[in-house]
Write a protein that holds these residues in place. Sequence first.
Motif, PDB file in Angstrom:
ATOM      1  N   ARG A  95       0.677  -1.209   0.004  1.00  0.00           N
ATOM      2  CA  ARG A  95       0.045   0.043   0.019  1.00  0.00           C
ATOM      3  C   ARG A  95       0.959   1.197  -0.004  1.00  0.00           C
ATOM      4  O   ARG A  95       2.003   1.189   0.884  1.00  0.00           O
ATOM      5  CB  ARG A  95      -0.906  -0.058   1.268  1.00  0.00           C
ATOM      6  CG  ARG A  95      -1.945   1.157   1.316  1.00  0.00           C
ATOM      7  CD  ARG A  95      -2.773   1.104   2.531  1.00  0.00           C
ATOM      8  NE  ARG A  95      -3.471  -0.008   2.785  1.00  0.00           N
ATOM      9  CZ  ARG A  95      -4.712  -0.581   2.442  1.00  0.00           C
ATOM     10  NH1 ARG A  95      -5.304   0.382   1.642  1.00  0.00           N
ATOM     11  NH2 ARG A  95      -5.053  -1.722   2.592  1.00  0.00           N
ATOM     12  N   TRP A 186      -0.411   2.478  -9.057  1.00  0.00           N
ATOM     13  CA  TRP A 186      -1.704   2.016  -8.629  1.00  0.00           C
ATOM     14  C   TRP A 186      -2.549   1.638  -9.750  1.00  0.00           C
ATOM     15  O   TRP A 186      -2.484   2.076 -10.897  1.00  0.00           O
ATOM     16  CB  TRP A 186      -2.486   2.963  -7.884  1.00  0.00           C
ATOM     17  CG  TRP A 186      -3.734   2.482  -7.126  1.00  0.00           C
ATOM     18  CD1 TRP A 186      -3.827   1.819  -5.971  1.00  0.00           C
ATOM     19  CD2 TRP A 186      -5.017   2.312  -7.743  1.00  0.00           C
ATOM     20  NE1 TRP A 186      -4.991   1.468  -5.720  1.00  0.00           N
ATOM     21  CE2 TRP A 186      -5.866   1.612  -6.756  1.00  0.00           C
ATOM     22  CE3 TRP A 186      -5.598   2.948  -8.895  1.00  0.00           C
ATOM     23  CZ2 TRP A 186      -7.249   1.340  -7.015  1.00  0.00           C
ATOM     24  CZ3 TRP A 186      -6.801   2.372  -9.236  1.00  0.00           C
ATOM     25  CH2 TRP A 186      -7.560   1.786  -8.210  1.00  0.00           C
ATOM     26  N   GLN A 188      -6.074  -1.255 -10.711  1.00  0.00           N
ATOM     27  CA  GLN A 188      -7.274  -1.924 -10.104  1.00  0.00           C
ATOM     28  C   GLN A 188      -7.052  -3.098  -9.629  1.00  0.00           C
ATOM     29  O   GLN A 188      -6.154  -4.113  -9.956  1.00  0.00           O
ATOM     30  CB  GLN A 188      -8.165  -2.256 -11.707  1.00  0.00           C
ATOM     31  CG  GLN A 188      -8.948  -1.011 -12.071  1.00  0.00           C
ATOM     32  CD  GLN A 188      -9.778  -0.333 -10.978  1.00  0.00           C
ATOM     33  OE1 GLN A 188     -10.384  -0.753 -10.103  1.00  0.00           O
ATOM     34  NE2 GLN A 188     -10.321   0.905 -11.375  1.00  0.00           N
ATOM     35  N   GLY A 189      -7.562  -3.154  -8.478  1.00  0.00           N
ATOM     36  CA  GLY A 189      -7.146  -4.360  -7.562  1.00  0.00           C
ATOM     37  C   GLY A 189      -6.235  -4.077  -6.495  1.00  0.00           C
ATOM     38  O   GLY A 189      -5.923  -4.967  -5.677  1.00  0.00           O
ATOM     39  N   ASP A 190      -5.365  -3.132  -6.494  1.00  0.00           N
ATOM     40  CA  ASP A 190      -4.290  -2.877  -5.508  1.00  0.00           C
ATOM     41  C   ASP A 190      -5.160  -2.066  -4.386  1.00  0.00           C
ATOM     42  O   ASP A 190      -6.080  -1.506  -4.660  1.00  0.00           O
ATOM     43  CB  ASP A 190      -3.253  -1.652  -6.217  1.00  0.00           C
ATOM     44  CG  ASP A 190      -2.638  -2.331  -7.292  1.00  0.00           C
ATOM     45  OD1 ASP A 190      -2.446  -3.552  -7.268  1.00  0.00           O
ATOM     46  OD2 ASP A 190      -1.956  -1.627  -7.917  1.00  0.00           O
ATOM     47  N   PRO A 191      -4.714  -2.122  -3.317  1.00  0.00           N
ATOM     48  CA  PRO A 191      -5.050  -1.538  -2.068  1.00  0.00           C
ATOM     49  C   PRO A 191      -5.219  -0.079  -2.120  1.00  0.00           C
ATOM     50  O   PRO A 191      -4.340   0.669  -2.921  1.00  0.00           O
ATOM     51  CB  PRO A 191      -4.025  -1.677  -0.952  1.00  0.00           C
ATOM     52  CG  PRO A 191      -3.364  -2.956  -1.323  1.00  0.00           C
ATOM     53  CD  PRO A 191      -3.303  -2.889  -3.021  1.00  0.00           C
ATOM     54  N   ASP A 192      -6.188   0.630  -1.594  1.00  0.00           N
ATOM     55  CA  ASP A 192      -6.622   1.977  -1.514  1.00  0.00           C
ATOM     56  C   ASP A 192      -5.228   2.789  -1.192  1.00  0.00           C
ATOM     57  O   ASP A 192      -4.654   2.263  -0.074  1.00  0.00           O
ATOM     58  CB  ASP A 192      -7.798   2.242  -0.939  1.00  0.00           C
ATOM     59  CG  ASP A 192      -8.820   1.958  -1.885  1.00  0.00           C
ATOM     60  OD1 ASP A 192      -8.934   1.615  -2.989  1.00  0.00           O
ATOM     61  OD2 ASP A 192      -9.949   1.838  -1.158  1.00  0.00           O
ATOM     62  N   PRO A 214      -9.409   6.282  -5.523  1.00  0.00           N
ATOM     63  CA  PRO A 214      -9.177   5.078  -4.493  1.00  0.00           C
ATOM     64  C   PRO A 214      -8.210   5.347  -3.285  1.00  0.00           C
ATOM     65  O   PRO A 214      -7.078   5.129  -3.302  1.00  0.00           O
ATOM     66  CB  PRO A 214      -8.537   4.134  -5.610  1.00  0.00           C
ATOM     67  CG  PRO A 214      -7.854   5.149  -6.590  1.00  0.00           C
ATOM     68  CD  PRO A 214      -8.778   6.323  -6.670  1.00  0.00           C
TER      69      PRO A 214
END
Length: 556
Positions: A95, A186, A188-192, A214
């Motif tokens: 993150r 970053w 799609q699918g990565d932690p915010d 996000p």
Amino acid sequence: MLEDAVRVESLSVLSRFRNGFYDCLSARADALFELTDTLLCADGPVKALVDLALASEHRRGHGALYDALNGGRIEADRLRAALAALPLPRTNDGRIVLAVDVSSWLRSDAATRPDRLFCHVHGRAKNAAQFIPGWPYSFVVALESGRTSWTGILDAVRLGPEDDATAVTADQLRSVVERLIAAGHWAQGDPDVLVVMDAGYDVTRLAFVLADLPVELLGRIRSDRVLRRPKPPRLPGTNGRPPKHGPEFALNKPATWPEPGHTTTTATTRYGTATAVSWDRMHPRLTHRTCWLNHDGELPVIEGTLLRLEVDHLPGDRDPKPVWLWSSATGATAADIDRWWQSYLRRFDLEHTFRLFKQTLGWTRPRLRSPEAADRWTWIVIAAHTQFRLARPLAEDLRRPWEKPAAPGRLTSARVRRGFRNIRPITALPARAQTRGLAVLPPPLDPRHTARRGEEVAGHGPAGRGRARLGGPDRLRLPGAVDQPEDGQAAPDLGVRDGAARFASHVHAARGASRSARLDRGPCCGVRVLRRRGISSSDPVRRTVMLWTATERTAA
């Protein structure tokens, strides 16, 4: 082999950033880049800006230093994109953690400087805060995991007198996150992305404005706030308007606290036992005031998670007080609670960066007139700090005899700065040395001018009160002087300030002053220029310049 590969990659990233930073300098590029290199390699703290002109990395005069800050130009948007494209530190779960805070450049002694604000300055005693005029800057940085003093600066914005701090912060965070997404940090699918901030920000307003990004926002709130719990379920047969808010939750009244959702206990080496308690779906009751005054429609309900952090002791045996945090995320687990308060403690790494800026790099030392020049100096300091961060794997521990050895990769910014002078020659050096100009040759003197009166001069007869005349190829030359280049040829680079270049500089100044006076006042204007330059009457250069200006006036 692995260590060598890391060093090669670090050197490659550092060189690319140096070339990219040079491309961001669209005016006075060489002078601004050399000023940055001088700041990187200077010995000790920067006490005065003009002292940087004495370093060997600065190949220009002190006038070029101030001229670069006052008349140079840095493409800030392009530099922001270059900073976002660099490798960023991440937590163990991958993150990205960002922090935002404001640091002020105090200018209480500059009553006529524009765009100053009253900046809040904390005092040493309780309730001893002051408001001092200055230029406040909002910084956004990427935080590292673990105890460290390093941060990756991504953006800096100066707050103006008419700016809304919350609106400027929202726009700044939005731009930073969008640049990180564009740079591929970053997907799609990565932690915010987690953004932490202190109590000076309206975290609920920022959570509402940035809801389409996000990001998760985590901020400290005052201990006297009153929040609202979720509205209770509507019972069958109940009449009247359904409630919008639940019962009150007063942070300073434990009697209003319901049973917590999670309670975690963590043993730390610095604070003793840390106990974190959380309540889910807590929100403030908004009214049509301040930033919500012009809100169209019904006011929203912004729910989040409330945390209460309490530790046994603080460094220095101080009495700790509970810290209240509010997160824009809901439905958090116990692991999320521990991650949030530990990330908030990492926010104080930014204070080490501010201290490095002000005490070592001299960010607030220059007494610049315009806020635009202050912005250029701020970006130069940011570029220097970024190069320190990229050069960490390349730096050696040049510690003082009384300092403790540091493990590889754990050097502080000040120790990396000591060894950057050894790293600089192997990196990209796009800046060119200043061309001092061609050494203008003095006009040849008539032999009768140097001969005694009455002496025989070959081809001229007895010497008299002759003046210097413009001559042919057998003209006098100063040591180190070079001929003027022909058309299409490149001018030679003298490199250092030798006698010929020094002579040319004074001659051009004296000639320009005499011509500006229309030559009817004689060479006295050029003499005054030499006096202002500190050339004494006994200096042979000055005597030659006086003779030449008189000759040009006669020839004209």
